[in-house]
Design a protein around this motif. Structure first.
Motif, PDB file in Angstrom:
ATOM      1  N   LEU A  72       0.822  -1.211   0.000  1.00 29.72           N
ATOM      2  CA  LEU A  72       0.000   0.000   0.000  1.00 29.72           C
ATOM      3  C   LEU A  72       0.852   1.256   0.000  1.00 29.72           C
ATOM      4  O   LEU A  72       0.411   2.300  -0.491  1.00 29.72           O
ATOM      5  CB  LEU A  72      -0.922  -0.004   1.224  1.00 29.72           C
ATOM      6  CG  LEU A  72      -2.081  -0.993   1.174  1.00 29.72           C
ATOM      7  CD1 LEU A  72      -2.732  -1.123   2.557  1.00 29.72           C
ATOM      8  CD2 LEU A  72      -3.115  -0.570   0.135  1.00 29.72           C
ATOM      9  N   ASP A  73       2.064   1.175   0.509  1.00 35.05           N
ATOM     10  CA  ASP A  73       2.926   2.355   0.568  1.00 35.05           C
ATOM     11  C   ASP A  73       3.826   2.506  -0.643  1.00 35.05           C
ATOM     12  O   ASP A  73       4.515   3.516  -0.780  1.00 35.05           O
ATOM     13  CB  ASP A  73       3.785   2.314   1.843  1.00 35.05           C
ATOM     14  CG  ASP A  73       2.963   2.617   3.083  1.00 35.05           C
ATOM     15  OD1 ASP A  73       1.909   3.275   2.951  1.00 35.05           O
ATOM     16  OD2 ASP A  73       3.364   2.202   4.184  1.00 35.05           O
ATOM     17  N   ARG A  74       3.808   1.528  -1.573  1.00 34.03           N
ATOM     18  CA  ARG A  74       4.558   1.670  -2.816  1.00 34.03           C
ATOM     19  C   ARG A  74       3.601   1.715  -4.020  1.00 34.03           C
ATOM     20  O   ARG A  74       3.518   2.727  -4.702  1.00 34.03           O
ATOM     21  CB  ARG A  74       5.567   0.526  -2.976  1.00 34.03           C
ATOM     22  CG  ARG A  74       6.655   0.502  -1.925  1.00 34.03           C
ATOM     23  CD  ARG A  74       7.793  -0.448  -2.320  1.00 34.03           C
ATOM     24  NE  ARG A  74       7.311  -1.782  -2.680  1.00 34.03           N
ATOM     25  CZ  ARG A  74       7.100  -2.765  -1.802  1.00 34.03           C
ATOM     26  NH1 ARG A  74       7.323  -2.575  -0.528  1.00 34.03           N
ATOM     27  NH2 ARG A  74       6.656  -3.945  -2.216  1.00 34.03           N
ATOM     28  N   GLN A  75       2.864   0.642  -4.238  1.00 35.71           N
ATOM     29  CA  GLN A  75       1.958   0.586  -5.393  1.00 35.71           C
ATOM     30  C   GLN A  75       0.618   1.254  -5.112  1.00 35.71           C
ATOM     31  O   GLN A  75      -0.104   1.646  -6.019  1.00 35.71           O
ATOM     32  CB  GLN A  75       1.715  -0.864  -5.818  1.00 35.71           C
ATOM     33  CG  GLN A  75       2.892  -1.518  -6.517  1.00 35.71           C
ATOM     34  CD  GLN A  75       4.027  -1.864  -5.583  1.00 35.71           C
ATOM     35  OE1 GLN A  75       3.808  -2.256  -4.431  1.00 35.71           O
ATOM     36  NE2 GLN A  75       5.257  -1.720  -6.066  1.00 35.71           N
ATOM     37  N   ALA A  76       0.225   1.335  -3.823  1.00 30.35           N
ATOM     38  CA  ALA A  76      -1.040   1.915  -3.353  1.00 30.35           C
ATOM     39  C   ALA A  76      -2.217   0.963  -3.516  1.00 30.35           C
ATOM     40  O   ALA A  76      -3.369   1.371  -3.380  1.00 30.35           O
ATOM     41  CB  ALA A  76      -1.349   3.262  -4.003  1.00 30.35           C
ATOM     42  N   VAL A 193      -3.003   1.583 -11.703  1.00 28.82           N
ATOM     43  CA  VAL A 193      -1.695   2.108 -12.060  1.00 28.82           C
ATOM     44  C   VAL A 193      -0.782   1.987 -10.839  1.00 28.82           C
ATOM     45  O   VAL A 193      -1.144   2.440  -9.741  1.00 28.82           O
ATOM     46  CB  VAL A 193      -1.775   3.581 -12.509  1.00 28.82           C
ATOM     47  CG1 VAL A 193      -0.382   4.128 -12.818  1.00 28.82           C
ATOM     48  CG2 VAL A 193      -2.691   3.730 -13.716  1.00 28.82           C
ATOM     49  N   ASP A 194       0.357   1.359 -11.013  1.00 32.42           N
ATOM     50  CA  ASP A 194       1.370   1.308  -9.956  1.00 32.42           C
ATOM     51  C   ASP A 194       1.711   2.745  -9.565  1.00 32.42           C
ATOM     52  O   ASP A 194       2.167   3.542 -10.390  1.00 32.42           O
ATOM     53  CB  ASP A 194       2.602   0.574 -10.500  1.00 32.42           C
ATOM     54  CG  ASP A 194       3.718   0.434  -9.479  1.00 32.42           C
ATOM     55  OD1 ASP A 194       3.744   1.171  -8.480  1.00 32.42           O
ATOM     56  OD2 ASP A 194       4.601  -0.422  -9.712  1.00 32.42           O
ATOM     57  N   SER A 195       1.497   3.093  -8.299  1.00 30.23           N
ATOM     58  CA  SER A 195       1.682   4.478  -7.869  1.00 30.23           C
ATOM     59  C   SER A 195       3.115   4.967  -8.058  1.00 30.23           C
ATOM     60  O   SER A 195       3.344   6.173  -8.191  1.00 30.23           O
ATOM     61  CB  SER A 195       1.281   4.634  -6.400  1.00 30.23           C
ATOM     62  OG  SER A 195       1.274   5.980  -6.014  1.00 30.23           O
ATOM     63  N   GLY A 251       7.452  10.336   0.953  1.00 23.40           N
ATOM     64  CA  GLY A 251       7.911   9.537  -0.165  1.00 23.40           C
ATOM     65  C   GLY A 251       7.063   8.314  -0.431  1.00 23.40           C
ATOM     66  O   GLY A 251       7.207   7.690  -1.490  1.00 23.40           O
ATOM     67  N   ARG A 252       6.197   7.938   0.486  1.00 25.16           N
ATOM     68  CA  ARG A 252       5.319   6.790   0.253  1.00 25.16           C
ATOM     69  C   ARG A 252       4.207   7.170  -0.718  1.00 25.16           C
ATOM     70  O   ARG A 252       3.952   8.362  -0.959  1.00 25.16           O
ATOM     71  CB  ARG A 252       4.728   6.295   1.568  1.00 25.16           C
ATOM     72  CG  ARG A 252       3.648   7.184   2.150  1.00 25.16           C
ATOM     73  CD  ARG A 252       3.172   6.655   3.494  1.00 25.16           C
ATOM     74  NE  ARG A 252       4.230   6.719   4.483  1.00 25.16           N
ATOM     75  CZ  ARG A 252       4.272   5.948   5.584  1.00 25.16           C
ATOM     76  NH1 ARG A 252       3.322   5.054   5.789  1.00 25.16           N
ATOM     77  NH2 ARG A 252       5.247   6.073   6.451  1.00 25.16           N
TER      78      ARG A 252
END
Length: 285
Positions: A72-76, A193-195, A251-252
């Motif tokens: 959740l903190d990279r791709q969301a 979409v990959d965040s 940055g996340r």
């Protein structure tokens, strides 16, 4: 009673052999026209949109093989097993009394939040939605909250004193999306979409106009660098968590983009998609 999964196994949407599909998704091509969406009351008509929207072909990757690596903190977004005791997702009372509690527990489990407030849900169907008083799958690249509307919605939900205290710490909004049919999703799956491939210029503020209020969402502006993903043939015992807002700026991932799309591997007689998305704020200590 026959096993529903076994009965429907032959109709399962098979993951693409190549690990991806190509399909059109509906983006804003540019900002030459200010985007506005007019949402009528459910059961009256379809939404109307202003904006220079166009379909763009994208490659959408099957993320089932790599689902455990998502964050959740990279791709969301993440995919997780999630059983439900709800028998009828069209029963408003059952959803509010039973499913909201299940969603609250799921978000606490996946995020470690101290408090979760489930405040809304939407049932969508690709089959006679307006006639049935429901909403259709959203076929535009969007995110449900903006830098402004995320905090505003949280303040709307909490008593003023509690809001002042909670919003001084980290808080985030999550959508929990699931298939509510007893057969796997065959039509209009949800793509993401990959965040990590989203940049600020990809997020355009769009007024969301209802009969009694006006809110804000982000519409996605086309970017060829976006990395698209999906989970084919989702079943009723799975859920996707989508992060639509995060107050931390460290940055996340803070926002996401997603849209329904037409999967070219779907069968010709695909079952109409039926889904629910529940919305919740998570507050952290």
């Amino acid at each position: 009673m026959p096993d529903v999964r076994a009965t429907n196994a032959a109709n399962l949407v098979r993951p693409p052999a190549a690990g991806w599909v190509e399909a059109p998704v509906n983006y804003l091509a540019d900002l030459s026209i200010k985007p506005v969406t007019y949402n009528p009351p459910p059961g009256t008509s379809l939404p109307r949109r202003d904006g220079n929207y166009r379909d763009f072909m994208v490659r959408i990757h099957d993320m089932r093989p790599g689902a455990r690596d998502l964050s959740l903190d990279r791709q969301a977004f993440i995919l997780t097993p999630h059983n439900t005791e709800v028998r009828d997702f069209l029963d408003e009372e059952e959803v509010r009394t039973k499913y909201h509690a299940e969603v609250e527990a799921l978000i606490k489990r996946e995020t470690g939040a101290a408090k979760v407030v489930v405040f809304d849900h939407t049932v969508r169907t690709a089959d006679r939605a307006v006639e049935r008083g429901l909403r259709t799958p959203v076929r535009s690249v969007h995110n449900d909250y903006t830098e402004k509307s995320g905090p505003q919605r949280a303040r709307d939900l909490l008593p003023a004193d509690e809001a002042d205290a909670r919003l001084k710490k980290r808080f985030a909004e999550y959508n929990v999306w699931r298939n509510i049919d007893h057969a796997p999703i065959e039509m209009a799956p949800l793509g993401f979409v990959d965040s990590e491939s989203i940049v600020p210029r990809d997020l355009a503020i769009c007024d969301l106009v209802y009969a009694d209020r006006t809110g804000e969402i982000y519409q996605g502006v086309y970017n060829a660098d976006h990395r698209w993903c999906y989970f084919p043939a989702m079943t009723r015992d799975e859920a996707i968590l989508i992060k639509c807002y995060d107050s931390l700026k460290d940055g996340r991932a803070r926002f996401s983009l997603h849209s329904a799309f037409d999967d070219p591997t779907s069968p010709a007689n695909a079952r109409p998609r039926q889904s629910i998305e529940a919305r919740a704020f998570a507050f952290f200590d």
